[in-house]
Design a protein around this motif. Structure first.
Motif, short mmCIF file in Angstrom:
data_model
loop_
_atom_site.label_atom_id
_atom_site.label_comp_id
_atom_site.label_asym_id
_atom_site.label_seq_id
_atom_site.Cartn_x
_atom_site.Cartn_y
_atom_site.Cartn_z
N LEU A 48 2.26 -20.14 -17.33
CA LEU A 48 2.05 -18.85 -17.45
C LEU A 48 0.57 -18.75 -18.61
O LEU A 48 0.66 -19.51 -19.48
N VAL A 49 -0.07 -17.93 -18.32
CA VAL A 49 -1.31 -17.45 -19.05
C VAL A 49 -1.30 -16.16 -19.27
O VAL A 49 -0.79 -15.21 -18.78
N GLY A 50 -1.81 -16.07 -20.19
CA GLY A 50 -1.82 -14.64 -21.18
C GLY A 50 -2.37 -14.53 -22.42
O GLY A 50 -1.75 -14.11 -23.36
N GLY A 104 -0.42 -2.29 -27.11
CA GLY A 104 -1.36 -2.24 -25.97
C GLY A 104 -0.84 -2.70 -24.54
O GLY A 104 0.75 -2.78 -24.82
N ARG A 105 -1.22 -2.63 -23.85
CA ARG A 105 -0.61 -3.46 -22.38
C ARG A 105 -1.39 -4.74 -22.11
O ARG A 105 -2.62 -5.08 -21.99
N TYR A 106 -0.30 -5.62 -21.83
CA TYR A 106 -0.62 -7.01 -21.59
C TYR A 106 0.05 -7.44 -20.34
O TYR A 106 1.04 -7.04 -19.82
N THR A 107 -0.52 -8.88 -20.00
CA THR A 107 0.04 -9.46 -18.67
C THR A 107 0.12 -10.87 -18.71
O THR A 107 -0.64 -11.61 -19.40
N LEU A 108 1.28 -11.42 -18.72
CA LEU A 108 1.57 -12.57 -18.42
C LEU A 108 1.59 -13.15 -17.13
O LEU A 108 2.20 -12.34 -16.19
N ARG A 109 1.05 -14.11 -16.43
CA ARG A 109 0.89 -14.39 -15.14
C ARG A 109 0.89 -15.90 -14.75
O ARG A 109 0.28 -16.64 -15.38
#
Length: 146
Positions: free
Chosen positions: A78-80, A125-130
């Protein structure tokens, strides 16, 4: 004991109860108290399976714990970096070992296992783990810090 030291000691000893009675509602542990802690639904790392059922909505100033579970079906990460820089990581627990990192960019599982991350949400804020290298929507977890 000189006057300045005596004054500082007196101020420190009398400040404790005043803080405990403050309007913040937290105990002596402040924002790390049990009343400010919330468990999040786990993130599942499995080949071809969604990371989560729904996006996460977090509140700045709240302490969260989340488990990341890998089933070992594939080496997955998982990166973020943006998300990990918007939180303060208290600890990462892997098989009873506690790690207190200064920062984090990504996590990776080479085999099945569970990792628990305890953190304080800070920066709205808005963030993503992917999952790196993936393009599917189910391989992303949208996180909002309010």
């Amino acid at each position: 004991m000189n006057r300045l030291t005596a004054f500082a000691l007196t101020a420190a000893l009398t400040a404790g109860p005043a803080f405990a009675d403050s309007d913040a509602g937290f105990g002596l542990a402040g924002i790390l108290s049990a009343s400010n802690k919330e468990d999040l639904p786990p993130i599942t790392l499995s080949a071809g399976m969604p990371l989560s059922d729904a996006p996460l909505s977090l509140k700045s100033g709240t302490y969260y714990e989340i488990e990341i579970e890998a089933d070992g079906s594939q080496e997955l990460a998982l990166v973020g970096a943006e998300f990990f820089r918007a939180i303060w990581i208290d600890e990462i627990v892997i098989e009873g070992l506690e790690i207190r990192p200064l920062g984090l960019d990504s996590v990776e599982f080479d085999e099945a296992g569970v990792m628990e991350i305890g953190f304080l949400a800070i920066k709205p804020g808005r963030y993503t783990l992917r999952v790196p290298g993936s393009t599917g929507e189910t391989q992303r977890l949208e996180i909002t810090i309010e």
